[in-house]
Enzyme design. Structure first.
Site, mmCIF file in Angstrom:
data_model
loop_
_atom_site.group_PDB
_atom_site.id
_atom_site.type_symbol
_atom_site.label_atom_id
_atom_site.label_comp_id
_atom_site.label_asym_id
_atom_site.label_seq_id
_atom_site.Cartn_x
_atom_site.Cartn_y
_atom_site.Cartn_z
ATOM 1 N N ASN A 1 -7.358 1.951 -7.603
ATOM 2 C CA ASN A 1 -6.470 2.185 -6.458
ATOM 3 C C ASN A 1 -6.972 3.294 -5.552
ATOM 4 O O ASN A 1 -6.903 3.189 -4.325
ATOM 5 C CB ASN A 1 -5.058 2.501 -6.940
ATOM 6 C CG ASN A 1 -4.069 2.565 -5.779
ATOM 7 O OD1 ASN A 1 -3.915 1.607 -5.037
ATOM 8 N ND2 ASN A 1 -3.424 3.715 -5.604
ATOM 9 N N TRP B 1 6.925 1.382 -6.044
ATOM 10 C CA TRP B 1 6.184 1.153 -4.792
ATOM 11 C C TRP B 1 5.974 -0.339 -4.569
ATOM 12 O O TRP B 1 6.082 -0.839 -3.447
ATOM 13 C CB TRP B 1 4.810 1.843 -4.841
ATOM 14 C CG TRP B 1 4.761 3.223 -4.284
ATOM 15 C CD1 TRP B 1 4.641 4.382 -4.978
ATOM 16 C CD2 TRP B 1 4.800 3.605 -2.894
ATOM 17 N NE1 TRP B 1 4.611 5.458 -4.119
ATOM 18 C CE2 TRP B 1 4.697 5.015 -2.834
ATOM 19 C CE3 TRP B 1 4.910 2.885 -1.706
ATOM 20 C CZ2 TRP B 1 4.708 5.709 -1.635
ATOM 21 C CZ3 TRP B 1 4.920 3.577 -0.500
ATOM 22 C CH2 TRP B 1 4.818 4.963 -0.460
ATOM 23 N N TRP C 1 -2.931 -1.182 3.339
ATOM 24 C CA TRP C 1 -3.756 -1.099 4.548
ATOM 25 C C TRP C 1 -2.992 -0.459 5.705
ATOM 26 O O TRP C 1 -3.552 0.351 6.451
ATOM 27 C CB TRP C 1 -4.259 -2.491 4.935
ATOM 28 C CG TRP C 1 -5.534 -2.813 4.221
ATOM 29 C CD1 TRP C 1 -5.681 -3.564 3.095
ATOM 30 C CD2 TRP C 1 -6.837 -2.331 4.555
ATOM 31 N NE1 TRP C 1 -6.999 -3.587 2.707
ATOM 32 C CE2 TRP C 1 -7.735 -2.842 3.585
ATOM 33 C CE3 TRP C 1 -7.335 -1.523 5.569
ATOM 34 C CZ2 TRP C 1 -9.101 -2.557 3.613
ATOM 35 C CZ3 TRP C 1 -8.700 -1.245 5.610
ATOM 36 C CH2 TRP C 1 -9.566 -1.762 4.638
ATOM 37 N N GLU D 1 4.918 3.786 -9.492
ATOM 38 C CA GLU D 1 4.004 2.809 -8.899
ATOM 39 C C GLU D 1 4.627 1.417 -8.878
ATOM 40 O O GLU D 1 4.450 0.648 -7.924
ATOM 41 C CB GLU D 1 2.684 2.781 -9.675
ATOM 42 C CG GLU D 1 1.872 4.060 -9.598
ATOM 43 C CD GLU D 1 1.476 4.413 -8.175
ATOM 44 O OE1 GLU D 1 1.129 3.494 -7.408
ATOM 45 O OE2 GLU D 1 1.524 5.609 -7.835
ATOM 46 N N TRP E 1 -9.572 -0.369 18.965
ATOM 47 C CA TRP E 1 -10.458 -0.519 17.817
ATOM 48 C C TRP E 1 -11.884 -0.801 18.270
ATOM 49 O O TRP E 1 -12.113 -1.345 19.357
ATOM 50 C CB TRP E 1 -9.986 -1.665 16.918
ATOM 51 C CG TRP E 1 -8.587 -1.525 16.401
ATOM 52 C CD1 TRP E 1 -7.497 -2.240 16.783
ATOM 53 C CD2 TRP E 1 -8.136 -0.591 15.418
ATOM 54 N NE1 TRP E 1 -6.385 -1.823 16.097
ATOM 55 C CE2 TRP E 1 -6.753 -0.808 15.250
ATOM 56 C CE3 TRP E 1 -8.758 0.409 14.663
ATOM 57 C CZ2 TRP E 1 -5.978 -0.064 14.356
ATOM 58 C CZ3 TRP E 1 -7.994 1.144 13.767
ATOM 59 C CH2 TRP E 1 -6.633 0.897 13.621
ATOM 60 N N TRP F 1 -7.579 -2.562 10.997
ATOM 61 C CA TRP F 1 -7.173 -2.642 9.592
ATOM 62 C C TRP F 1 -6.981 -4.080 9.117
ATOM 63 O O TRP F 1 -7.151 -4.366 7.930
ATOM 64 C CB TRP F 1 -5.872 -1.855 9.375
ATOM 65 C CG TRP F 1 -4.701 -2.302 10.219
ATOM 66 C CD1 TRP F 1 -4.362 -1.849 11.459
ATOM 67 C CD2 TRP F 1 -3.728 -3.296 9.888
ATOM 68 N NE1 TRP F 1 -3.240 -2.495 11.929
ATOM 69 C CE2 TRP F 1 -2.822 -3.386 10.977
ATOM 70 C CE3 TRP F 1 -3.525 -4.112 8.779
ATOM 71 C CZ2 TRP F 1 -1.742 -4.269 10.985
ATOM 72 C CZ3 TRP F 1 -2.445 -4.993 8.782
ATOM 73 C CH2 TRP F 1 -1.573 -5.058 9.877
#
Length: 589
Positions: free
Chosen positions: A463, A399, A504, A396, A428, A481
């Site tokens: 998360n 990441w 996102w 993590e 959208w 988004w």
């Protein structure tokens, strides 16, 4: 089982959630054109900054002080590379070190900073001021607008103080990089101050991680995490690697600085209690400070709890994470770290570290997290295995590096553009009612509503909750988004552009190594996996506090109406088909 405290979610109209903008005329451009984004990608500002540093003033005359410019992402004294370098320079020149922090309300507006994050910043500055005072070193906190004038303002201040050297840690967002480039150029033009900016936020600096054929990751648009990790981990394991080394603590100034006619006065200046336009009401501030204690000691205690104590179901919600009662547990098997591999997606206990606010603000370094995790688990070598708790957690942290590298090397993502430009034309929905219902936690999908209410209550979300809520907004409601990204930044205390944007764009299938557009979470099955007993939902959605079993995860319409709980905004199966159709046929209805 421990009794749950009642939900403390603020109401929809809570004044603490409403930010007034002091400068209504300041309207930053949120989305760049594709052409401007491509131009920025062709010459990333991070390399321009490093070049400006290398070609700047090299041998300035001896001045009266060295300045460390602290930012919102490196708010600590321990293991701080720029601060350590500044202190070493001050010791070498036998002059004092001063710390500068510039509050920039216009930047906070432009970057959608939450009032909670600004309050957390100010509370941490108070702690830092106290710690630096022990070293006879002052902290000067000043607010300045307009933001475009900050390079000149800082340079003038450096000249006023007769500064020989200024040091800072690099912030990788486009605006911040351009600000620091402007300061370097001004300093070079006047020839008085040497400016040095260094890598500190990441465990591994951008561009150090390369592909098998030796190319930097800037050379490819097919950014994938797995090969990144395979290159990242061996670099840290090399005997010659110093990436995990702890930076030295700063040395104390001579106490005579208190008698200096200019520097001595800095000790008497207070840290502002609030920033206009980003203040919390007293009740909100007290509640948030209970959930998120300020200071490095609190950050390290949070880390220790994660590494060395067991998870508690009484601690997943709106409670003090450092409350008494934590039971010591074997870090390799029974602690939150030991069980992280299997329990990290469970939302009904404090299974995660909850250290993200401290990492985002730099109150603790990512390096310290890796060092302490390896030490606690008895590992002598780096572990990034999928089969151990420590390996999964260090993944993590990798990441975090990955997403920060993307922000640095592909500045388009700082400019409101999708990483994969081919998805810029996705159609959208424009539905303010649905967007507001999502923000308020009234979508009619219990796990989504619990997640969104947790965000409002705590300024933080688990998360897995973020992933579920994000994918629901972009795939079920088919809302852009970027609106969700903005809301998270405005609401959460751990808002970080790289991690937030990365998450996102992953959910929206527009980013690096994203979920394929046809992979769409079913929020009801996700709910049963992440909160099988429903404790998380019942805590944050009191309307459903007495509901048990499958009906809690997907209440029948009759039950929802009886309890005053909203009906679902959309039918998931129909929404899924719509999302796949629109992603497959870009621009079509």
């Amino acid at each position: 089982m421990a009794k749950r405290p009642r939900s403390t979610s603020p109401t929809v109209d809570s004044p603490a959630m409403k930010k007034s903008k002091a400068d209504a005329k300041f309207l930053p451009n949120k989305i760049a054109t594709a052409e401007n984004a491509a131009k920025a990608d062709a010459s990333p500002p991070v390399f321009q900054l490093l070049d400006a540093v290398s070609t700047g003033v090299r041998k300035p005359s001896k001045g009266d002080c060295v300045v460390y410019w602290m930012r919102m992402e490196d708010m600590r004294v321990r293991d701080n590379r720029a601060l350590a370098l500044a202190s070493a320079q001050a010791q070498k020149d036998n002059i004092p070190i001063l710390t500068l922090f510039v509050l920039s309300p216009q930047d906070y507006t432009a970057h959608d900073r939450s009032a909670r994050r600004i309050d957390f910043t100010l509370r941490n500055l108070e702690c830092i001021k106290t710690e630096l005072a022990k070293l006879d070193s002052p902290l000067y906190v000043v607010s300045h607008t307009p933001r475009t004038d900050i390079p000149r303002f800082v340079h003038d201040l450096l000249l006023e103080w007769n500064t020989s050297h200024a040091f800072g840690n690099i912030e990788y967002e486009v605006d911040e990089l351009r600000r620091d480039i402007a300061l370097c150029r001004a300093a070079k033009k006047h020839g008085k101050v040497s400016c040095t900016f260094v890598h500190d936020k990441c465990i591994m600096p951008p561009e150090d991680v390369r592909t098998k054929d030796g190319r930097g990751y800037t050379a490819s648009r097919t950014q994938v995490y797995s090969p990144f990790l395979r290159a990242w981990a061996p670099l840290l394991e090399k005997a010659s690697s110093h990436h995990l080394d702890e930076a030295p603590l700063p040395q104390a100034n001579d106490p005579s600085i208190h008698q200096h006619p200019v520097f001595g006065k800095l000790f008497k200046l207070e840290v502002p209690r609030e920033v206009e336009g980003f203040s919390l009401d007293p009740e909100e501030r007290e509640r948030i400070s209970t959930f998120w204690h300020a200071g490095e000691d609190a950050a390290h205690q949070m880390l220790y709890r994660f590494l060395s104590t067991a998870a508690r179901t009484s601690q997943f919600g709106a409670v003090d994470p450092l409350a008494e009662g934590a039971k010591p547990a074997d870090p390799t098997k029974q602690s939150r770290l030991g069980k992280y591999k299997d329990a990290r997606d469970r939302m009904d206990a404090d299974t995660t570290s909850r250290i993200s606010p401290y990492l985002a603000a730099g109150v603790i370094s990512a390096r310290a997290c890796v060092r302490e995790a390896l030490k606690a688990s008895g590992k002598k070598k780096l572990d990034v295995s999928r089969d151990t708790g420590v390996g999964r957690w260090i993944q993590e942290l990798a990441w975090r590096d990955f997403y920060t590298h993307i922000v640095a090397l592909f500045p388009r993502v700082s400019m409101g553009r999708p990483f994969q430009e081919k998805y810029a034309g996705v159609r959208w929905e424009t539905n303010p009612v649905h967007l507001q219902a999502w923000k308020d936690g009234r979508t009619g999908v219990p796990i989504v509503d619990a997640a969104m209410r947790q965000a409002k209550t705590m300024g933080w979300m688990h998360n897995r909750a973020r992933m579920i809520a994000a994918m629901y907004l972009v795939k079920d409601l088919m809302i852009d988004w970027r609106l969700g990204e903005k809301y998270f930044m405005e609401t959460l205390i751990d808002g970080d552009l790289a991690s937030n944007n990365g998450g996102w764009q992953w959910s929206a299938s527009t980013g690096v190594d994203p979920a394929p557009y046809f992979r769409i979470f079913n929020p009801y099955t996700q709910s049963q996996k992440a909160d099988p007993g429903g404790e998380y939902i019942r805590h944050f959605v009191p309307e459903l506090a007495k509901v048990r079993g499958d009906e809690l995860h997907k209440p029948p319409h009759g039950l929802a109406n009886k309890l005053g709980y909203p009906l679902p905004l959309v039918n998931h199966d129909e929404a899924r088909k719509r999302a796949i159709r629109r992603y497959k046929n870009i621009g079509e209805e």
